[in-house]
Design a protein around this motif. Structure first.
Motif, PDB file in Angstrom:
ATOM      1  N   LEU A  74       0.710  -1.237  -0.089  1.00 41.86           N
ATOM      2  CA  LEU A  74       0.246  -0.224  -0.083  1.00 41.86           C
ATOM      3  C   LEU A  74       0.588   1.505   0.131  1.00 41.86           C
ATOM      4  O   LEU A  74       0.026   1.994  -0.724  1.00 41.86           O
ATOM      5  CB  LEU A  74      -1.071  -0.171   1.614  1.00 41.86           C
ATOM      6  N   THR A  77       0.939   2.814  -3.413  1.00 42.74           N
ATOM      7  CA  THR A  77      -1.450   2.767  -4.079  1.00 42.74           C
ATOM      8  C   THR A  77      -0.735   4.241  -3.526  1.00 42.74           C
ATOM      9  O   THR A  77      -0.617   5.114  -2.244  1.00 42.74           O
ATOM     10  CB  THR A  77      -1.728   2.443  -3.582  1.00 42.74           C
ATOM     11  N   TYR A  79      -5.130   6.989  -2.847  1.00 43.88           N
ATOM     12  CA  TYR A  79      -5.730   7.097  -3.086  1.00 43.88           C
ATOM     13  C   TYR A  79      -6.837   7.863  -2.579  1.00 43.88           C
ATOM     14  O   TYR A  79      -6.412   8.642  -1.882  1.00 43.88           O
ATOM     15  CB  TYR A  79      -6.953   5.786  -2.198  1.00 43.88           C
ATOM     16  N   MET A 100      -0.077  15.427   4.134  1.00 46.96           N
ATOM     17  CA  MET A 100      -0.237  13.744   4.299  1.00 46.96           C
ATOM     18  C   MET A 100       0.016  12.518   3.962  1.00 46.96           C
ATOM     19  O   MET A 100       0.574  11.769   3.956  1.00 46.96           O
ATOM     20  CB  MET A 100      -2.562  13.721   4.359  1.00 46.96           C
ATOM     21  N   VAL A 103       3.537  11.572   4.708  1.00 53.89           N
ATOM     22  CA  VAL A 103       3.379  10.258   6.398  1.00 53.89           C
ATOM     23  C   VAL A 103       4.302   9.649   5.932  1.00 53.89           C
ATOM     24  O   VAL A 103       4.642   8.880   6.668  1.00 53.89           O
ATOM     25  CB  VAL A 103       2.086  10.516   6.879  1.00 53.89           C
ATOM     26  N   GLN A 104       3.058   8.288   4.722  1.00 52.97           N
ATOM     27  CA  GLN A 104       3.638   7.524   5.255  1.00 52.97           C
ATOM     28  C   GLN A 104       5.647   7.234   4.714  1.00 52.97           C
ATOM     29  O   GLN A 104       6.251   6.208   4.809  1.00 52.97           O
ATOM     30  CB  GLN A 104       2.901   6.270   4.028  1.00 52.97           C
ATOM     31  N   THR A 106       7.998   9.276   5.810  1.00 52.33           N
ATOM     32  CA  THR A 106       8.317   9.897   6.632  1.00 52.33           C
ATOM     33  C   THR A 106       9.048   9.823   7.504  1.00 52.33           C
ATOM     34  O   THR A 106       9.614   8.878   7.731  1.00 52.33           O
ATOM     35  CB  THR A 106       7.548  11.187   7.104  1.00 52.33           C
ATOM     36  N   ARG A 152      -2.120  15.361  -2.693  1.00 51.26           N
ATOM     37  CA  ARG A 152      -1.875  14.909  -2.142  1.00 51.26           C
ATOM     38  C   ARG A 152      -1.378  12.931  -2.643  1.00 51.26           C
ATOM     39  O   ARG A 152      -0.504  13.009  -2.020  1.00 51.26           O
ATOM     40  CB  ARG A 152      -2.616  14.856  -1.154  1.00 51.26           C
ATOM     41  N   GLN A 156       2.136  11.395  -2.530  1.00 51.80           N
ATOM     42  CA  GLN A 156       2.424  10.286  -2.141  1.00 51.80           C
ATOM     43  C   GLN A 156       3.512   9.576  -3.066  1.00 51.80           C
ATOM     44  O   GLN A 156       4.787   7.801  -2.593  1.00 51.80           O
ATOM     45  CB  GLN A 156       1.261   9.408  -2.429  1.00 51.80           C
TER      46      GLN A 156
END
Lengths: 246, 299
Positions: A74, A77, A79, A100, A103-104, A106, A152, A156
């Motif tokens: 994920l 990905t 979404y 946001m 976030v992943q 980071t 956003r 990602q």
């Protein structure tokens, strides 16, 4: 772990409150394509996307991205949910929302790096929303809000993008920006899957169409999918698709 | 004026109260901001009412009442989630059922044990900030450090999750863990606050400071910081009102914080009823219009 991995959906069955929402869905998508998901209301379009991402439980089925399950990847990905799923009165600015997306990348307990802030700023620039950075998210128009969510998703740096009804309630300019960036992502070898509200939208912008009504009716190029037989199977005899798309 | 403020602080019990008032004002506002933005105000109410039986049992067996109350709070959220997922009962109905049952059990237990113990039900229902012990000050401080450290370290994940839980889940964040963590923070905060405001009114200190700040500043961390300031001012003022006028501390604190909210509601630059021309222009409410048309049709 290349970006150019194919998606394979195998034997996907989903129930929604004891009603079968999706039945035996099988399909594969080559990388670098922009796929439009079409079908009547209640056809299970959003459900398909949510089931692929593991956001709702499935009865049976597997979704592979390359040679591993998609739900194990994920971090690759992005979404964007339907506008109606978001509380637009939330106390957050445009900048908060775009960050946001970092976030992943980071990681736990870390602060956003200079790279993350640069990626987020570039994403905002790309969707034409840089000057709205400090604006409260609720103070934007529907189209502007959708572009912030696109930024956003871009931040990602994903390989597989899902958008659930991104064209609902947006202006012409936003629609053009969305399609332009979807095309750029596909050209860069990413996979972009877009759930659509109705057939009135420019279906010719998509490389592939996926026609759904609880089961998979057809998948292929727009010419392959838009046959009278497929349309009747998806929408029933009552809807005259050709006048709706005109 | 300064004497009026400083004079009571020569007493050790007032110093303890001041520490608790400040701590509780901060953590309630910070954690309560999450409840407000997630529309979970009722859950705060449910958890706080559910603490009582744990508190009573812990008191009866001589255990730490904070631990007992915390366990009861966690059990109540688990039962609420269980009813909600295993039956067609909606979440708000499940909360109503569980918290009233726990509350009734708690009041019953305390009434039974207060006959032969020095325990006053009213202090837990409405707060008795002037009566906190040094152990309670210590426990409150430990909880505050835990809560604030968690919010600080998990801020970006909790922001993403509370704004867009589906998007956060799709990005691979462990949203169920984050949600459980948030519930635990809320339970801890309510436990730390029960001596100051009491379990019935703690909801006010959870929701109102954040809601007041929300009318004034645009970002969540600003809502938390300003909310904390509002929470501290309210709980400290409430403590003095309690001392000088012999009021139960919970109602005193709640009256102050509610007054501050009213001011923001009327005078906020962006949303104020009196200061925002947009809000003022809607002079006729739909309800009034419907009532008026009913009378017109009658004549």
């Amino acid at each position: 772990m290349s970006a150019n991995a194919a998606i394979a959906v195998e034997y996907l069955n989903v129930n929604y409150r004891s009603v079968q929402a999706l039945r035996n869905i099988n399909f594969a998508i080559e990388p670098g394509q922009l796929i439009g998901v079409f079908g009547p209301n209640g056809a299970g379009k959003s459900t398909l996307v949510k089931a692929m991402l593991g956001l709702i439980p499935v009865v049976t089925g597997k979704v592979y991205f390359g040679d591993r399950p998609l739900t194990a990847q994920l971090d690759r990905t992005a979404y964007v949910p339907q506008r109606s799923q978001i509380d637009w009165t939330f106390p957050a600015t445009v900048w908060d929302v775009v960050l946001m997306g970092r976030v992943q990348k980071t990681g736990w307990f870390n602060r956003f790096s200079a790279t993350s802030k640069r990626v987020a700023a570039e994403a905002l620039e790309r969707v034409g929303m840089a000057e709205f950075c400090d604006r409260r998210i609720g103070a934007l128009s529907g189209g502007q809000q959708q572009r912030v969510f696109l930024a956003r998703a871009l931040a990602q740096e994903a390989d597989f993008f899902f958008f659930d009804e991104p064209f609902v309630g947006v202006d012409q300019k936003t629609e053009e920006i969305l399609f332009r960036i979807f095309g750029e992502l596909a050209d860069a070898g990413k996979t972009v899957m877009v759930v659509n509200h109705d057939l009135g939208e420019s279906t010719t912008n998509f490389d592939r169409l996926l026609l759904l009504n609880r089961e998979l009716i057809a998948i292929g190029t727009p010419e392959q999918v838009f046959t009278t037989e497929n349309m009747t199977r998806a929408y029933g005899g009552h809807v005259n698709f050709f006048s709706a798309a005109a | 004026m300064l004497d009026w403020l400083l004079e009571p602080l020569q007493y050790a019990f007032m110093q303890r109260s001041l520490v608790v008032a400040i701590t509780v004002g901060i953590i309630c506002s910070v954690v309560g901001s999450y409840l407000m933005v997630q529309r979970l105000a009722l859950l705060g109410d449910a958890i706080s009412h559910s603490l009582l039986p744990g508190l009573a049992i812990a008191f009866a067996i001589g255990a730490n009442i904070f631990v007992g109350a915390f366990i009861a709070g966690v059990i109540s959220t688990v039962i609420i989630a269980w009813i909600h997922t295993r039956s067609p009962i909606k979440e708000d109905a499940a909360m109503g059922i569980v918290f009233s049952a726990f509350f009734a059990l708690g009041v019953t237990l305390i009434t039974v044990i207060q006959k032969d113990n020095k325990i006053d039900l009213n202090h837990f229902l409405f707060g008795n900030i002037l009566g906190v012990t040094s152990e309670e000050v210590r426990d409150t401080a430990i909880i505050a450090v835990l809560v604030l450290l968690s919010v600080f370290l998990l801020y970006k994940e909790l922001l993403f999750y509370s704004f867009d839980s589906l998007g956060a889940q799709a990005a691979g964040l462990p949203v169920h863990l984050l949600n459980s963590g948030l519930m635990i923070l809320i339970a801890l905060t309510v436990v730390a606050s029960m001596k100051a405001v009491g379990v019935i009114l703690v909801l006010s200190l959870l929701i109102t400071p954040g809601a007041t700040a929300y009318l004034l500043v645009p970002r969540l961390h600003q809502v938390m910081l300003l909310g904390a300031a509002i929470g501290v001012v309210s709980s400290v003022s409430g403590m003095y009102l309690s001392y000088y006028f012999n009021l139960p501390s919970g109602p005193a604190i709640v009256l102050v914080v509610s007054t501050l909210f009213s001011l923001a509601f009327l005078l906020s630059p962006t949303y104020g009823i009196l200061t925002n021309p947009q809000a003022r222009s809607q002079d006729s409410s739909p309800l009034l219009r419907e009532i008026r048309s009913l009378f017109k049709r009658g004549t």
